[in-house]
Design a protein around this motif. Sequence first.
Motif, PDB file in Angstrom:
ATOM      1  N   GLN A 134       0.886  -1.168   0.000  1.00  0.00           N
ATOM      2  CA  GLN A 134       0.000   0.000   0.000  1.00  0.00           C
ATOM      3  C   GLN A 134       0.913   1.204   0.000  1.00  0.00           C
ATOM      4  OE1 GLN A 134      -2.754   0.507   3.282  1.00  0.00           O
ATOM      5  NE2 GLN A 134      -3.156   2.626   2.734  1.00  0.00           N
ATOM      6  N   ILE A 135       0.601   2.206  -0.841  1.00  0.00           N
ATOM      7  CA  ILE A 135       1.508   3.357  -0.931  1.00  0.00           C
ATOM      8  C   ILE A 135       0.844   4.691  -0.603  1.00  0.00           C
ATOM      9  CG2 ILE A 135       3.164   2.308  -2.502  1.00  0.00           C
ATOM     10  CD1 ILE A 135       1.697   3.612  -4.830  1.00  0.00           C
ATOM     11  N   ARG A 270      -4.607   2.989  -1.863  1.00  0.00           N
ATOM     12  CA  ARG A 270      -4.102   2.627  -3.189  1.00  0.00           C
ATOM     13  C   ARG A 270      -2.816   1.835  -3.011  1.00  0.00           C
ATOM     14  NH1 ARG A 270      -5.673   7.978  -4.764  1.00  0.00           N
ATOM     15  NH2 ARG A 270      -7.681   7.869  -5.833  1.00  0.00           N
ATOM     16  N   GLY A 271      -2.673   0.797  -3.820  1.00  0.00           N
ATOM     17  CA  GLY A 271      -1.505  -0.053  -3.672  1.00  0.00           C
ATOM     18  C   GLY A 271      -1.010  -0.614  -4.985  1.00  0.00           C
ATOM     19  N   GLU A 302       5.710  14.432  -4.636  1.00  0.00           N
ATOM     20  CA  GLU A 302       4.678  13.965  -5.565  1.00  0.00           C
ATOM     21  C   GLU A 302       3.338  13.780  -4.843  1.00  0.00           C
ATOM     22  OE1 GLU A 302       3.639  12.801  -9.558  1.00  0.00           O
ATOM     23  OE2 GLU A 302       5.419  13.762  -8.710  1.00  0.00           O
ATOM     24  N   LEU A 303       3.389  13.266  -3.633  1.00  0.00           N
ATOM     25  CA  LEU A 303       2.169  13.087  -2.845  1.00  0.00           C
ATOM     26  C   LEU A 303       1.472  14.426  -2.615  1.00  0.00           C
ATOM     27  CD1 LEU A 303       3.312  10.543  -0.080  1.00  0.00           C
ATOM     28  CD2 LEU A 303       2.029  10.052  -2.158  1.00  0.00           C
ATOM     29  N   LYS A 304       2.243  15.412  -2.229  1.00  0.00           N
ATOM     30  CA  LYS A 304       1.672  16.736  -1.969  1.00  0.00           C
ATOM     31  C   LYS A 304       1.079  17.337  -3.226  1.00  0.00           C
ATOM     32  CE  LYS A 304       4.851  17.748   1.854  1.00  0.00           C
ATOM     33  NZ  LYS A 304       6.009  18.577   2.302  1.00  0.00           N
ATOM     34  N   ALA A 309      -2.154  11.342   0.762  1.00  0.00           N
ATOM     35  CA  ALA A 309      -1.481  11.136   2.044  1.00  0.00           C
ATOM     36  C   ALA A 309      -0.659   9.862   1.945  1.00  0.00           C
ATOM     37  CB  ALA A 309      -2.502  11.016   3.168  1.00  0.00           C
ATOM     38  N   SER A 310       0.524   9.870   2.528  1.00  0.00           N
ATOM     39  CA  SER A 310       1.383   8.684   2.496  1.00  0.00           C
ATOM     40  C   SER A 310       0.849   7.631   3.456  1.00  0.00           C
ATOM     41  CB  SER A 310       2.807   9.058   2.902  1.00  0.00           C
ATOM     42  OG  SER A 310       3.636   7.911   2.904  1.00  0.00           O
TER      43      SER A 310
END
Length: 340
Positions: A134-135, A270-271, A302-304, A309-310
């Motif tokens: 899961q990422i 999401r994974g 990239e997440l931001k 959210a991580s």
Amino acid sequence: MVLKTNNWKTIVAAAFVAVSLTACGTASNTGGSDAAKYPEKPIVITAPSGAGGGWDKTARSLSKVLGETKLVDQTMTVENKPGGGGTVFLAEYVAKDKDDPYKLFVSSPPILINNLKKEGNSPYGYKDVTPLAQITKDYGAIAVAADSKYNDIQALIDDIKADASKVTLAGGSAPGSMDHLISVLPAFKLGVDPKTVKYLSYDGGGEAIAALLGKNADAIGTDISSLGSYLKAGKIKILAVTSNERLGGDFKDVPTLKELGIDAEFTIWRGVLGPKGMTADQIAYWDKTLKALSENEAWNTELKANDWASEYKNSTDFAAFLAEQEVVVQELLTALGMQK
């Protein structure tokens, strides 16, 4: 004479053992060498949807950062395979790619929902593939066009209660899938029979948003991270988010369902997943690589940028989490009368 015979036997036995150990060592080294070579050719990451939605963005961000940071030396490409909210892709994947460790894909709750729902269901689920990690985590949201008459979710639900046939909700997944559940969840929690809610399904969040902006839908249910650019551009209003508390940044003014008096939340994990036939060494490679990704500053950037959210879980923890989530999804579908 006996002594000589024994010496000869000893020499032969010693020679045999030496040859055997050499052979074993060679086989072991060869196996280790093969494991060390993976991956040794280009990798394909599939988004089981059209362009523009959460799966597509996740696959492209993953490929981009893994390549730019050199966490993966091989070329990584992304392909889109829309159809049936991921069911078309998964059937083909399980049948044709179960032993190909160079073909990975991204997924989220639909891999559970599609396997458990009654209508348009998939015979395949997470147990037919290999969960790798899961990422991220995300949340659902209900949005309308900027010029919509709806300024709050209660007004939308009141109209659905008055005449459900006159209000159209849309989403980027098939009936009974994630976007559908997000779309009907608030109304269901306020006493509306979810089977009466008019829902149009599209292949991907991008198409659903296009339908909303094109006046083919009154509202959409989708992941909030895919709505950021449209909100900034003033094209939509987001009526509510399914998180347990308000989000920050561009979404700081979006109320949660709970603060609006609707006791509901929906987390979108999401994974990354691979084929069923992956070896322990290949799984270990992705455990190491994706953990390093989760700790990399480029990934956090990239997440931001995508309003994600991580949330990292390795292959073992991810599989255990999916088993827990399967129970939750089954309960929700049962409450909605959509379980198989």
